[in-house]
Design a protein around this motif. Structure first.
Motif, PDB file in Angstrom:
ATOM      1  N   GLN A 528       0.979  -1.273  -0.092  1.00  0.00           N
ATOM      2  CA  GLN A 528       0.038  -0.297  -0.032  1.00  0.00           C
ATOM      3  C   GLN A 528       1.019   1.243   0.069  1.00  0.00           C
ATOM      4  OE1 GLN A 528      -2.359  -0.498   3.388  1.00  0.00           O
ATOM      5  NE2 GLN A 528      -3.719  -2.081   2.507  1.00  0.00           N
ATOM      6  N   ARG A 529       2.067   1.187   0.659  1.00  0.00           N
ATOM      7  CA  ARG A 529       2.851   2.359   0.914  1.00  0.00           C
ATOM      8  C   ARG A 529       3.290   2.512  -0.501  1.00  0.00           C
ATOM      9  NH1 ARG A 529       6.502   0.344   3.876  1.00  0.00           N
ATOM     10  NH2 ARG A 529       5.360   0.649   5.820  1.00  0.00           N
ATOM     11  N   LYS A 530       3.619   1.397  -1.381  1.00  0.00           N
ATOM     12  CA  LYS A 530       4.336   1.861  -2.818  1.00  0.00           C
ATOM     13  C   LYS A 530       3.507   2.299  -3.799  1.00  0.00           C
ATOM     14  CE  LYS A 530       7.796  -2.029  -2.405  1.00  0.00           C
ATOM     15  NZ  LYS A 530       8.204  -3.314  -2.924  1.00  0.00           N
ATOM     16  N   LEU A 531       2.103   1.746  -3.423  1.00  0.00           N
ATOM     17  CA  LEU A 531       0.795   2.307  -4.319  1.00  0.00           C
ATOM     18  C   LEU A 531       0.586   3.773  -4.122  1.00  0.00           C
ATOM     19  CD1 LEU A 531      -1.100   1.299  -6.278  1.00  0.00           C
ATOM     20  CD2 LEU A 531      -2.780   0.725  -4.365  1.00  0.00           C
ATOM     21  N   ARG A 532       0.712   4.212  -2.905  1.00  0.00           N
ATOM     22  CA  ARG A 532       0.543   5.550  -2.400  1.00  0.00           C
ATOM     23  C   ARG A 532       1.628   6.515  -3.098  1.00  0.00           C
ATOM     24  NH1 ARG A 532      -1.376   3.535   2.319  1.00  0.00           N
ATOM     25  NH2 ARG A 532       0.847   3.983   3.453  1.00  0.00           N
ATOM     26  N   GLN A 533       2.865   5.883  -2.968  1.00  0.00           N
ATOM     27  CA  GLN A 533       4.040   6.494  -3.518  1.00  0.00           C
ATOM     28  C   GLN A 533       3.898   6.687  -5.018  1.00  0.00           C
ATOM     29  OE1 GLN A 533       7.726   4.768  -2.414  1.00  0.00           O
ATOM     30  NE2 GLN A 533       9.072   6.358  -3.429  1.00  0.00           N
ATOM     31  N   ALA A 534       3.394   5.539  -5.775  1.00  0.00           N
ATOM     32  CA  ALA A 534       3.397   5.579  -7.170  1.00  0.00           C
ATOM     33  C   ALA A 534       2.191   6.861  -7.636  1.00  0.00           C
ATOM     34  CB  ALA A 534       2.834   4.280  -7.633  1.00  0.00           C
ATOM     35  N   SER A 535       1.076   6.702  -6.776  1.00  0.00           N
ATOM     36  CA  SER A 535       0.136   7.653  -6.887  1.00  0.00           C
ATOM     37  C   SER A 535       0.657   9.050  -6.862  1.00  0.00           C
ATOM     38  CB  SER A 535      -0.986   7.403  -6.071  1.00  0.00           C
ATOM     39  OG  SER A 535      -1.953   8.301  -6.289  1.00  0.00           O
ATOM     40  N   THR A 536       1.661   9.277  -5.852  1.00  0.00           N
ATOM     41  CA  THR A 536       1.920  10.487  -5.584  1.00  0.00           C
ATOM     42  C   THR A 536       2.751  10.911  -6.735  1.00  0.00           C
ATOM     43  OG1 THR A 536       2.038   9.977  -3.172  1.00  0.00           O
ATOM     44  CG2 THR A 536       3.214  11.989  -4.053  1.00  0.00           C
ATOM     45  N   ASN A 537       3.650   9.952  -7.318  1.00  0.00           N
ATOM     46  CA  ASN A 537       4.595  10.197  -8.443  1.00  0.00           C
ATOM     47  C   ASN A 537       3.691  10.630  -9.601  1.00  0.00           C
ATOM     48  OD1 ASN A 537       6.803   9.695  -6.928  1.00  0.00           O
ATOM     49  ND2 ASN A 537       6.831   7.569  -7.385  1.00  0.00           N
ATOM     50  N   VAL A 538       2.511   9.858  -9.750  1.00  0.00           N
ATOM     51  CA  VAL A 538       1.529  10.096 -10.935  1.00  0.00           C
ATOM     52  C   VAL A 538       1.274  11.381 -10.886  1.00  0.00           C
ATOM     53  CG1 VAL A 538      -0.499   9.359 -12.142  1.00  0.00           C
ATOM     54  CG2 VAL A 538       0.998   7.615 -11.351  1.00  0.00           C
ATOM     55  N   LYS A 539       0.460  12.055  -9.796  1.00  0.00           N
ATOM     56  CA  LYS A 539       0.148  13.351  -9.401  1.00  0.00           C
ATOM     57  C   LYS A 539       1.208  14.308  -9.984  1.00  0.00           C
ATOM     58  CE  LYS A 539      -3.236  12.173  -6.307  1.00  0.00           C
ATOM     59  NZ  LYS A 539      -3.996  12.309  -4.824  1.00  0.00           N
ATOM     60  N   HIS A 540       2.502  13.793  -9.460  1.00  0.00           N
ATOM     61  CA  HIS A 540       3.649  14.910  -9.478  1.00  0.00           C
ATOM     62  C   HIS A 540       3.902  15.306 -11.223  1.00  0.00           C
ATOM     63  CE1 HIS A 540       7.423  16.963  -8.861  1.00  0.00           C
ATOM     64  NE2 HIS A 540       7.954  16.282  -9.704  1.00  0.00           N
ATOM     65  N   TRP A 541       3.872  14.095 -11.695  1.00  0.00           N
ATOM     66  CA  TRP A 541       4.123  14.086 -13.092  1.00  0.00           C
ATOM     67  C   TRP A 541       3.077  14.695 -13.913  1.00  0.00           C
ATOM     68  CZ3 TRP A 541       9.060  14.119 -13.755  1.00  0.00           C
ATOM     69  CH2 TRP A 541       9.746  13.179 -13.438  1.00  0.00           C
ATOM     70  N   ASN A 542       1.874  14.448 -13.426  1.00  0.00           N
ATOM     71  CA  ASN A 542       0.619  15.095 -14.028  1.00  0.00           C
ATOM     72  C   ASN A 542       0.966  16.832 -13.945  1.00  0.00           C
ATOM     73  OD1 ASN A 542      -0.566  13.053 -15.161  1.00  0.00           O
ATOM     74  ND2 ASN A 542      -1.799  12.447 -13.382  1.00  0.00           N
ATOM     75  N   VAL A 543       1.197  17.098 -12.732  1.00  0.00           N
ATOM     76  CA  VAL A 543       1.520  18.618 -12.477  1.00  0.00           C
ATOM     77  C   VAL A 543       2.695  19.024 -13.366  1.00  0.00           C
ATOM     78  CG1 VAL A 543       2.120  19.945 -10.618  1.00  0.00           C
ATOM     79  CG2 VAL A 543       0.407  18.588 -10.196  1.00  0.00           C
ATOM     80  N   GLN A 544       3.607  18.216 -13.327  1.00  0.00           N
ATOM     81  CA  GLN A 544       4.685  18.720 -14.062  1.00  0.00           C
ATOM     82  C   GLN A 544       4.410  19.230 -15.657  1.00  0.00           C
ATOM     83  OE1 GLN A 544       7.436  20.212 -12.864  1.00  0.00           O
ATOM     84  NE2 GLN A 544       6.795  19.841 -10.839  1.00  0.00           N
ATOM     85  N   MET A 545       3.592  17.927 -16.123  1.00  0.00           N
ATOM     86  CA  MET A 545       3.123  18.045 -17.348  1.00  0.00           C
ATOM     87  C   MET A 545       2.374  19.058 -17.799  1.00  0.00           C
ATOM     88  SD  MET A 545       1.839  14.650 -19.828  1.00  0.00           S
ATOM     89  CE  MET A 545       0.497  14.839 -19.290  1.00  0.00           C
ATOM     90  N   ASN A 546       1.266  19.412 -16.946  1.00  0.00           N
ATOM     91  CA  ASN A 546       0.333  20.348 -17.041  1.00  0.00           C
ATOM     92  C   ASN A 546       1.188  21.842 -17.172  1.00  0.00           C
ATOM     93  OD1 ASN A 546      -1.676  18.728 -17.353  1.00  0.00           O
ATOM     94  ND2 ASN A 546      -2.100  18.588 -15.059  1.00  0.00           N
ATOM     95  N   ARG A 547       2.293  21.900 -16.426  1.00  0.00           N
ATOM     96  CA  ARG A 547       3.036  23.076 -16.163  1.00  0.00           C
ATOM     97  C   ARG A 547       3.583  23.419 -17.593  1.00  0.00           C
ATOM     98  NH1 ARG A 547       6.045  22.989 -10.373  1.00  0.00           N
ATOM     99  NH2 ARG A 547       4.127  23.310  -9.101  1.00  0.00           N
ATOM    100  N   LEU A 548       4.146  22.481 -18.178  1.00  0.00           N
ATOM    101  CA  LEU A 548       4.780  22.496 -19.391  1.00  0.00           C
ATOM    102  C   LEU A 548       3.934  22.534 -20.975  1.00  0.00           C
ATOM    103  CD1 LEU A 548       7.814  20.192 -18.655  1.00  0.00           C
ATOM    104  CD2 LEU A 548       7.582  22.588 -18.583  1.00  0.00           C
ATOM    105  N   MET A 549       2.797  22.283 -20.711  1.00  0.00           N
ATOM    106  CA  MET A 549       1.905  22.003 -21.869  1.00  0.00           C
ATOM    107  C   MET A 549       1.598  23.337 -22.657  1.00  0.00           C
ATOM    108  SD  MET A 549       0.947  19.112 -22.241  1.00  0.00           S
ATOM    109  CE  MET A 549      -0.418  19.341 -23.343  1.00  0.00           C
ATOM    110  N   ARG A 550       1.438  24.660 -22.134  1.00  0.00           N
ATOM    111  CA  ARG A 550       1.424  25.965 -22.659  1.00  0.00           C
ATOM    112  C   ARG A 550       2.775  26.531 -23.250  1.00  0.00           C
ATOM    113  NH1 ARG A 550       0.283  31.528 -21.994  1.00  0.00           N
ATOM    114  NH2 ARG A 550      -1.402  32.179 -22.984  1.00  0.00           N
ATOM    115  N   PRO A 551       2.991  26.572 -24.474  1.00  0.00           N
ATOM    116  CA  PRO A 551       3.905  27.099 -25.067  1.00  0.00           C
ATOM    117  C   PRO A 551       4.214  28.856 -24.963  1.00  0.00           C
ATOM    118  CG  PRO A 551       2.648  26.558 -26.876  1.00  0.00           C
ATOM    119  CD  PRO A 551       2.051  25.981 -25.341  1.00  0.00           C
ATOM    120  N   ILE A 552       5.447  29.403 -24.884  1.00  0.00           N
ATOM    121  CA  ILE A 552       5.489  30.863 -25.057  1.00  0.00           C
ATOM    122  C   ILE A 552       6.064  31.060 -26.222  1.00  0.00           C
ATOM    123  CG2 ILE A 552       6.968  32.511 -23.874  1.00  0.00           C
ATOM    124  CD1 ILE A 552       7.075  30.714 -21.284  1.00  0.00           C
ATOM    125  N   GLY A 553       5.571  32.344 -26.941  1.00  0.00           N
ATOM    126  CA  GLY A 553       5.985  32.631 -28.485  1.00  0.00           C
ATOM    127  C   GLY A 553       7.454  33.436 -28.204  1.00  0.00           C
TER     128      GLY A 553
END
Length: 620
Positions: A528-553
């Motif tokens: 369960q600890r590993k699963l929560r860690q994996a879920s945290t990692n997934v959320k982290h990467w989702n946040v990081q990916m959302n930050r990088l989604m909008r490009p700058i001209g």
């Protein structure tokens, strides 16, 4: 039963007949008359002064039976010489005294026995009665006497009419008196429809057989010793001698053959016109006799052999010996009956003890069930509390997630200006996507491991339950063996030790199962600890990916919040940055919908993780 006991039975009736007031005492004058008559019939000298001298220290009142017995033994019975008197005269004297008081009959009745037959039945009763006072006869002896009388009358004994009489408790326990027996004989239940002469002959025959010790009587042809001629004589066989007379009246005795151990009986062949011959050999003579048929010869030879055997064994009466044997059989039956009653009482006591122990066991079982129920209720209460705590924790987590979502939306509005820098991180995004897939694979693997651990945990729980059942069964068997009797304790000692060892082994296995369960629970917690860690990692990467989604001209600067509206310009349609912004806007919408889906998936995943951490308990 010796001669003194036989005389005492008759004298007891004479003494009780003189006790008119039924006080147990008789006056001295009556005892003087009784003592004088007894001395007369017993052929001993009478001392009239002995009674007065014997009771000199006593008062002038009556004398009890216990007081009369020393005088009777010392001055009368001790002087009696067997063979010097006729015992029938003593019986007639005592019968005359007791019949006047106790034997009252209706002379006009057709079923009343004659006085002589009643006297003979009284003598038979005294002979077969028990050697204790007051004299009674047990039902077995009554039935034996009635059968003998019926056999002498050549009729079959029918005890159906006497079943009610014999089945009475008083008769079964204490027996019947002679007066009840005579009343039963006078009632006609046995002699109904039979001539009185036949009854009298049957009673006389049984009387002579039992009281007179006559083994057999009848006519036989005897060969003379001198003239060697054959004459028909009436023979009477007793255990000590064989007498023969001229007729059935036994008045003229023609001879007396003494029987001892040197005598023998032999069967002879037919000769001299006589058949069914046999001879009686003594040391001095041989007596040849002839019976009417083969059956009579067989009966006579058997009876003579029985008389010789009784003489050799030192027994004076066949029926006294048979009476002793019947008494021994009754005592043996009584002992067996008492042993059976004792055994039944012991079995009843064991049954009561077993029922008591079963009741105690049931009480213990109920107590154990109540304790188990209390433990279950406590466990259920604890689980409910844990469930409520988990629900409150989930609500807090949901609120935090909602707040995080709102803050993330605010940040997304600020992150639009950083879209250009995210363009430079496209490659990093691809790598991060690969890592995300790996994290998803790890999550899937962790879920599979968690499911496997759950199955293992369920198997261990089932095994633990089986071990508990085995342990309980072993404990019940041990308690059953403890409840066994002390007599079987030594035989069952080794088996109880084996059961104890098996119980210890089961307890040890149960401890091992509990340890395995503890380890599996730890593994589940780790998963369960590993699963929560994996879920945290997934959320982290989702946040990081959302930050990088909008490009700058190109050439654009990061505007500040205060001058965002003043520096805003409307691009032309040919401006390539506009097309890029439109494309990035559509991509932002896709990313936002994807982020919402991921947020919902993350919430569901956290719920499942909380379920797993709660011991696989479903939360409604």
């Amino acid at each position: 039963m010796d001669l003194r006991s036989e005389l005492l039975k008759s004298i007891w009736y004479g003494f009780t007949a003189l006790d008119l007031e039924k006080s147990g005492k008789v006056s001295k004058s009556q005892l003087k008359v009784l003592s004088h008559n007894l001395c007369t019939v017993l052929s001993i000298p009478h001392d009239p002064v002995a009674l007065e001298e014997h009771f000199r220290d006593d008062d002038d009142g009556p004398v009890s039976s216990q007081g009369y017995m020393p005088y009777l033994n010392k001055y009368i019975l001790d002087k009696v010489v067997e063979g010097s008197f006729n015992k029938e005269n003593v019986d007639e004297l005592c019968w005359t005294l007791t019949a006047k008081k106790n034997y009252q009959t209706d002379k006009n009745s057709s079923t009343v026995l004659p006085e002589k037959d009643a006297f003979r039945l009284w003598c038979l009763f005294n002979f077969l009665s028990e050697d204790k006072y007051p004299l009674v006869m047990v039902p077995d002896e009554v039935e034996y006497l009635l059968k003998k009388i019926c056999m002498a009358m050549s009729i079959e004994f029918n005890c159906v009419e006497l079943e009610d009489f014999f089945s009475q408790d008083s008769v079964q326990q204490s027996g019947i008196t002679v007066w009840v027996f005579l009343e039963m004989m006078n009632s006609g239940k046995i002699s109904r429809g039979i001539d009185k002469s036949i009854i009298s002959m049957a009673i006389e025959e049984v009387y002579r057989e039992i009281v007179g010790d006559v083994l057999k009587e009848g006519y036989l042809w005897k060969k003379g010793q001198l003239r060697r001629n054959w004459k028909e004589r009436w023979f009477t066989l007793r255990p000590s001698n064989l007498s023969y007379y001229t007729g059935e009246d036994r008045k003229d005795c023609q001879g007396n053959i003494a029987l001892d151990g040197n005598c023998c009986v032999e069967v002879l062949p037919d000769r001299d016109g006589k058949r069914c011959m046999f001879c009686l050999k003594t040391l001095s003579k041989t007596y040849e006799m002839s019976a009417s048929d083969t059956k009579q010869r067989q009966e006579w030879t058997t009876a003579i052999q029985t008389a010789i055997r009784l003489h050799v064994e030192g027994k004076k009466s066949l029926h006294k010996d048979l009476k002793l044997k019947r008494r021994e059989q009754r005592e043996h039956r009584e002992k067996r009956r008492q042993a059976k009653e004792e055994e039944l009482q012991r079995l009843r006591a064991l049954q009561e003890e077993r029922e008591r122990k079963l009741a105690e066991l049931e009480l213990l079982v109920l107590l154990a069930q109540k304790q188990a129920q209390a433990l279950l209720e406590q466990d259920e209460q604890r689980r409910r509390q844990q469930h409520e705590q988990l629900q409150r924790a989930l609500e807090v987590q949901l609120k935090e997630a909602e707040e995080a979502r709102v803050s993330m939306q605010a940040e997304m509005a600020l992150k639009e200006e950083e879209a250009e820098r995210q363009r430079k991180r496209i490659q990093e995004l691809e790598e991060m996507q690969k890592r995300l897939e790996e994290a998803l694979q790890q999550e899937i693997k962790a879920r599979l491991d968690e499911e496997a651990f759950r199955y293992a945990q369920a198997g261990l729980l089932a095994e633990e339950e089986e071990k508990m059942k085995a342990l309980m069964s072993l404990q019940e068997e041990q308690e059953e063996y403890i409840l066994k009797t002390q007599r079987e304790k030594q035989e069952l000692k080794q088996e109880m030790e084996a059961k104890s060892r098996a119980l210890e082994e089961a307890q040890r296995q149960l401890e091992e199962v509990r340890a395995n369960r503890h380890r599996v629970d730890q593994d589940v917690v780790a998963a369960q600890r590993k699963l929560r860690q994996a879920s945290t990692n997934v959320k982290h990467w989702n946040v990081q990916m959302n930050r990088l989604m909008r490009p700058i001209g190109p050439g654009e600067k990061r505007p500040s919040l205060g001058s965002s509206f003043s520096s805003f310009q409307i691009p032309t349609q040919r401006d390539p940055g506009l097309r890029l912004r439109r494309r990035s806007g559509s991509e932002d919408q896709d990313e936002e919908s994807k982020e919402n889906v991921d947020n919902r998936a993350g919430c569901d995943l956290e719920k499942r993780h909380s379920h797993a951490s709660n011991g696989d308990m479903d939360i409604p």
